[in-house]
Design a protein around this motif. Structure first.
Motif, PDB file in Angstrom:
ATOM      1  N   ASP A   1       0.860  -1.164   0.000  1.00 11.74           N
ATOM      2  CA  ASP A   1       0.000   0.000   0.000  1.00 11.74           C
ATOM      3  C   ASP A   1       0.903   1.222   0.000  1.00 11.74           C
ATOM      4  O   ASP A   1       1.611   1.475   0.976  1.00 11.74           O
ATOM      5  CB  ASP A   1      -0.892  -0.028   1.251  1.00 11.74           C
ATOM      6  CG  ASP A   1      -1.646   1.265   1.432  1.00 11.74           C
ATOM      7  OD1 ASP A   1      -1.889   1.961   0.413  1.00 11.74           O
ATOM      8  OD2 ASP A   1      -1.976   1.597   2.588  1.00 11.74           O
TER       9      ASP A   1
ATOM     10  N   GLU B   1       2.442  -0.143   4.517  1.00 12.14           N
ATOM     11  CA  GLU B   1       1.348   0.586   5.167  1.00 12.14           C
ATOM     12  C   GLU B   1       1.462   2.075   4.886  1.00 12.14           C
ATOM     13  O   GLU B   1       1.657   2.874   5.803  1.00 12.14           O
ATOM     14  CB  GLU B   1       1.372   0.318   6.667  1.00 12.14           C
ATOM     15  CG  GLU B   1       1.091  -1.142   7.000  1.00 12.14           C
ATOM     16  CD  GLU B   1       1.103  -1.416   8.493  1.00 12.14           C
ATOM     17  OE1 GLU B   1       1.953  -0.836   9.208  1.00 12.14           O
ATOM     18  OE2 GLU B   1       0.256  -2.211   8.936  1.00 12.14           O
TER      19      GLU B   1
ATOM     20  N   PRO C   1       1.308  -7.807   7.662  1.00 13.10           N
ATOM     21  CA  PRO C   1       0.289  -6.764   7.806  1.00 13.10           C
ATOM     22  C   PRO C   1      -0.891  -6.991   6.868  1.00 13.10           C
ATOM     23  O   PRO C   1      -0.736  -7.491   5.757  1.00 13.10           O
ATOM     24  CB  PRO C   1       1.035  -5.495   7.415  1.00 13.10           C
ATOM     25  CG  PRO C   1       2.451  -5.793   7.710  1.00 13.10           C
ATOM     26  CD  PRO C   1       2.636  -7.261   7.483  1.00 13.10           C
TER      27      PRO C   1
ATOM     28  N   THR D   1      -1.474  -7.204   2.749  1.00 14.87           N
ATOM     29  CA  THR D   1      -0.290  -7.642   2.018  1.00 14.87           C
ATOM     30  C   THR D   1      -0.626  -8.913   1.259  1.00 14.87           C
ATOM     31  O   THR D   1      -1.251  -9.804   1.808  1.00 14.87           O
ATOM     32  CB  THR D   1       0.855  -7.946   2.992  1.00 14.87           C
ATOM     33  OG1 THR D   1       1.046  -6.812   3.809  1.00 14.87           O
ATOM     34  CG2 THR D   1       2.138  -8.260   2.241  1.00 14.87           C
TER      35      THR D   1
END
Lengths: 480, 359
Positions: free
Chosen positions: A41, A85, A475, A478
């Motif tokens: 991301d 993130e 996370p 992912t």
């Protein structure tokens, strides 16, 4: 976007102009990937062009408390350059200047965005080259090579990136610029240069690299040997080195890979062979003559079918093209691939090749092998179609078993691609709690706030001084 | 007091106790590098000589794993029996593996074979507070995690006691020979320049006062005497491991400069009538010193050429400023040291980035 992130974007836009701060969905999607199958991301992407601009970006990110992910060409194979993130991606791709060649000291400073192959091409007229030569060398950058401590076929004799980087200029997480190492050897204090190389962008951003340049060998010979069994080829690898010859490169390709490559490159490879060895020897004419004799003698003693010696530079280039386009050739078999980079002791090659064969057969996936046999550095490539969730699942399972098999044979997780996200949670297979904690402390010494390329290299939960419960969950969002 | 741990457990126990009691330790292998850094008075001297086991030697993998107290001579003997060698090692058979790694004190073949840090694949250390930490990997190639082997190499005992090391070995060369010549410094430097330009990967080209030594490694056809040189043994020059005790000279400074400037450094040392050994092509030069002022002069000479100079052997008087300016990244080094040796008990005088000179 949070207020802090929005304010950071405003500052960066002011610094770099709207063209060099990417905020659109297309760019953010692009920068959420690298050469691996990890997806992340991406927040925003900055494209600085000078050390000062990198330092300014880093100061702003420091003040805003925003995570930073450095990125070179994005050819990495472990998700090392993938932001997980959000946060700020700093791409070094626009920093492509090469300094003057310091011929007297056989070195030169280059910016991190310079492509690997461009270095050797720029200095060939001086009789010099830059030795590490990853297969992706037409696309991968020196900065990325420094991040992963990249290798390549010729690292067998010449050594990996860290042996060819004399110094680095690095912007620290707070924006301070520091030079570690240099032309003068062995400065007092710890070898921080040696830690930065291979730290995968977790300790700072390298903005200039002092490369050690190596004289081109006076003579070189490239040979292609073909075998009817993988174990014969593996035995030859062992026997050549046992005979006292360290070739410049010693590469193996199995039949699946040979077929894919030959269809792609048309190098006249024998597609009925079980295994090919690409052997290159270099040095003085006398060294090359002796080494060639040894290679031929050893190969004939182990059932080699043919020994093809490249007759000219054109044929040599063709053989190397066959080797270096191998990953690309996999696209002719399946749209995607998943590969590992384990290393095993050379003496376990036969055994590990058998194990890989069994594992991939059991999981029903196609595996192509092309690898640095001389140093035991495997690259089992599992071809897959990611739109097929079942095949993807089986590929993941096979990869997992391959890693575990390599480690069980006294091997390690990565020879040259690095750990990134993809191998991160395997680290406890080779290091215990205290080992990982010590590594976390080294990292924290460079980056006390833990904002540099977070969640890479060390398993989540590894802390310096206070190791929390190991949370090995990747996370959310992912895609591995 | 002398501490002589017989094994890992005893060693870590001693370190935990020393950390708890804040007792300063000196770590000693072969003792070659004990006169380094700022003078300090240890509470105890920890000898590594009993950590002398050969853990694993797999000749076909060309790697050997030994405990830190194993001597260089023992590694070379074992490897030699199988036609292998450790070309980065110093010519100091009594030195210990842990000692030469901690001091990053490689040998004269560096020009061809590289620095000694390139030969260390995996390292196990006992930290100041008695943890056992492993870094690197035993395979000949590995980028698995942070490079603790390189961090430990040259750390001079300030991060931990090297209890085990896995070294990369090489096949013994088919042929190797040292050659020498004698003459005026200018002529020797000119010959050295010619060797570096003409030979493909010479093993060593070493200039001393009025002498030139060269080592050529390879196939027999290539190992022939260069013009004007005759066969001779490896030189014996200044510095721990390179010769006998440097005490006769008082001490030794190691200079590191860009390789291209080494001829100028060597010329100056020759003019001053010093004993020295310049490893041409590498930028490393070791020079004898006899007074604190000599150290200053050597450092100025090195810094004139963008280099540095460290005292690698000397009595207390010579070691008032053993490292020179504070190294770049000193704060990083301090944090690393604090995490490996929280109480700062290990070799406090040998930490180049120390905030204060130890008592």
């Amino acid at each position: 976007m949070t207020t802090t992130a929005g304010a950071l974007a405003d500052q960066l836009r002011h610094l770099l102009g709207p063209d060099r701060l990417l905020e659109g969905d297309l760019a953010r999607n692009l920068y959420s990937h690298d050469g691996s199958i990890v997806g992340g991301d991406c927040g925003i992407v900055a494209l600085p062009e000078t050390t000062d601009e990198v330092a300014a970006c880093m100061r702003m990110a420091h003040e805003a408390g925003v995570d930073v992910v450095p990125r070179g060409s994005g050819t990495g194979l472990t998700g090392g350059a993938v932001p997980l993130e959000g946060g700020l991606v700093i791409s070094l791709a626009r920093m492509r200047e090469m300094g003057e060649v310091d011929v007297a000291n056989s070195c030169m400073w280059v910016q991190p965005g310079v492509l690997n192959l461009d270095v050797s091409m720029a200095i060939a007229h001086l009789g010099l080259h830059y030795a590490p030569d990853p297969s992706s060398q037409q696309a991968c950058s020196i900065g990325g090579n420094v991040g992963t401590n990249a290798g390549g076929p010729h690292c067998l004799a010449y050594g990996v990136t860290v042996q060819h980087v004399l110094g680095v200029e690095m912007v620290r997480p707070d924006g301070e610029v520091v030079i570690l190492g240099g032309v003068a050897p062995d400065p007092p204090g710890y070898d921080l240069r040696g830690v930065v190389v291979g730290a995968e962008g977790t300790v700072g951003i390298v903005t200039r690299v002092l490369l050690r340049l190596t004289p081109l060998p006076p003579d070189v010979r490239t040979m292609l040997l073909d075998f009817l069994s993988v174990s014969d080829a593996s035995a030859v690898v062992q026997a050549i080195i046992a005979a006292g010859v360290i070739p410049a490169a010693l590469e193996m390709m199995d039949r699946n890979m040979t077929m894919a490559v030959e269809e792609f490159v048309h190098a006249g490879l024998p597609t009925d062979a079980a295994a090919l060895l690409l052997v290159e020897v270099d040095g003085t004419a006398a060294e090359v003559g002796t080494a060639t004799e040894v290679v031929e003698r050893v190969a004939r003693g182990h059932g080699v079918r043919t020994v093809r010696v490249a007759q000219d530079e054109e044929e040599r280039a063709l053989l190397w093209k066959a080797r270096k386009t191998a990953f690309g050739a996999v696209a002719r078999v399946k749209p995607s691939y998943y590969l590992h980079d384990c290393v095993v002791p050379r003496t376990r090659l036969v055994e590990v090749m058998e194990a890989i064969g069994e594992i991939t057969e059991r999981e029903g996936v196609m595996c192509l092998n092309v690898f640095h046999a001389g140093d035991g550095n495997l690259h089992p490539i599992i071809a897959l179609d990611r739109s097929d969730p079942d095949e993807t699942e089986r590929a993941m399972r096979a990869g997992d078993q391959i890693v575990r098999a390599c480690v069980a044979m006294g091997g390690t997780l990565s020879g040259e691609h690095g750990i990134g996200v993809e191998k991160r949670d395997y680290m406890p297979l080779v290091f215990d709690h205290d080992d990982l904690e010590a590594q976390a402390c080294v990292r924290r010494a460079f980056d006390p706030d833990g904002r540099m390329n977070p969640d890479k290299v060390l398993p989540t939960g590894t802390r310096c001084g206070e190791v929390g419960l190991a949370d090995t969950q990747v996370p959310e969002g992912t895609w591995i | 007091m002398d501490l002589r741990p017989a094994g890992r457990d005893e060693l870590t126990g001693m370190l935990r106790a020393a950390t708890a009691d804040r007792r300063m330790l000196d770590i000693r292998g072969g003792g070659l590098h004990s006169r380094r850094g700022w003078p300090f008075t240890p509470d105890d001297v920890l000898h590594t000589g009993a950590l002398a086991g050969v853990v694993d030697y797999e000749p076909d993998d060309m790697t050997i794993t030994v405990e830190g107290g194993v001597t260089v001579g023992e590694v070379l003997r074992l490897a030699g029996e199988r036609g292998q060698g450790w070309p980065q090692a110093p010519s100091a058979p009594a030195a210990t593996v842990g000692g030469v790694l901690a001091a990053a004190a490689g040998g004269r073949r560096r020009l061809r074979f590289g620095p000694i840090r390139d030969s260390l694949l995996e390292v196990v250390v006992a930290t100041g507070d008695g943890r056992i930490v492993k870094g690197g990997g035993r395979t000949v190639k590995s980028v698995t995690g942070y490079d603790l082997p390189r961090l430990l190499t040259g750390s001079l005992g300030t991060l931990g006691v090297i209890v085990q090391a896995t070294l990369r070995l090489w096949p013994l060369p088919m042929a190797e020979q040292w050659f020498s010549a004698r003459g005026e410094p200018a002529g020797m430097l000119e010959m050295a320049r010619g060797l570096l330009a003409d030979l493909h990967r010479p093993t060593a080209v070493i200039v001393g006062p009025g002498s030139l030594h060269a080592c050529i490694t390879g196939v027999p056809d290539d190992v022939v005497a260069p013009a004007g040189m005759v066969e001779s043994p490896e030189p014996s020059g200044p510095g721990p491991g390179g010769d006998g005790p440097a005490g006769a000279h008082g001490g030794v400074v190691e200079i590191g400069v860009p390789p291209a400037t080494l001829p100028a450094v060597a010329r100056r040392l020759a003019d001053d009538g010093r004993a020295f050994e310049a490893w041409m092509g590498t930028g490393i030069c070791r020079a004898a010193v006899s007074a604190p002022d000599d150290v200053r002069v050597m450092r100025e000479l090195a810094m004139l050429h963008d280099g540095h100079a460290q005292v690698i052997d000397g009595d207390d008087a010579l070691r008032s400023d053993p490292f020179g300016p504070v190294p770049a990244g000193a704060d990083i080094m301090r944090r690393i040291r604090a995490s490996f040796d929280p109480a700062g008990i290990l070799c406090p005088g040998r930490f180049a980035a120390a905030e204060a000179v130890p008592a």
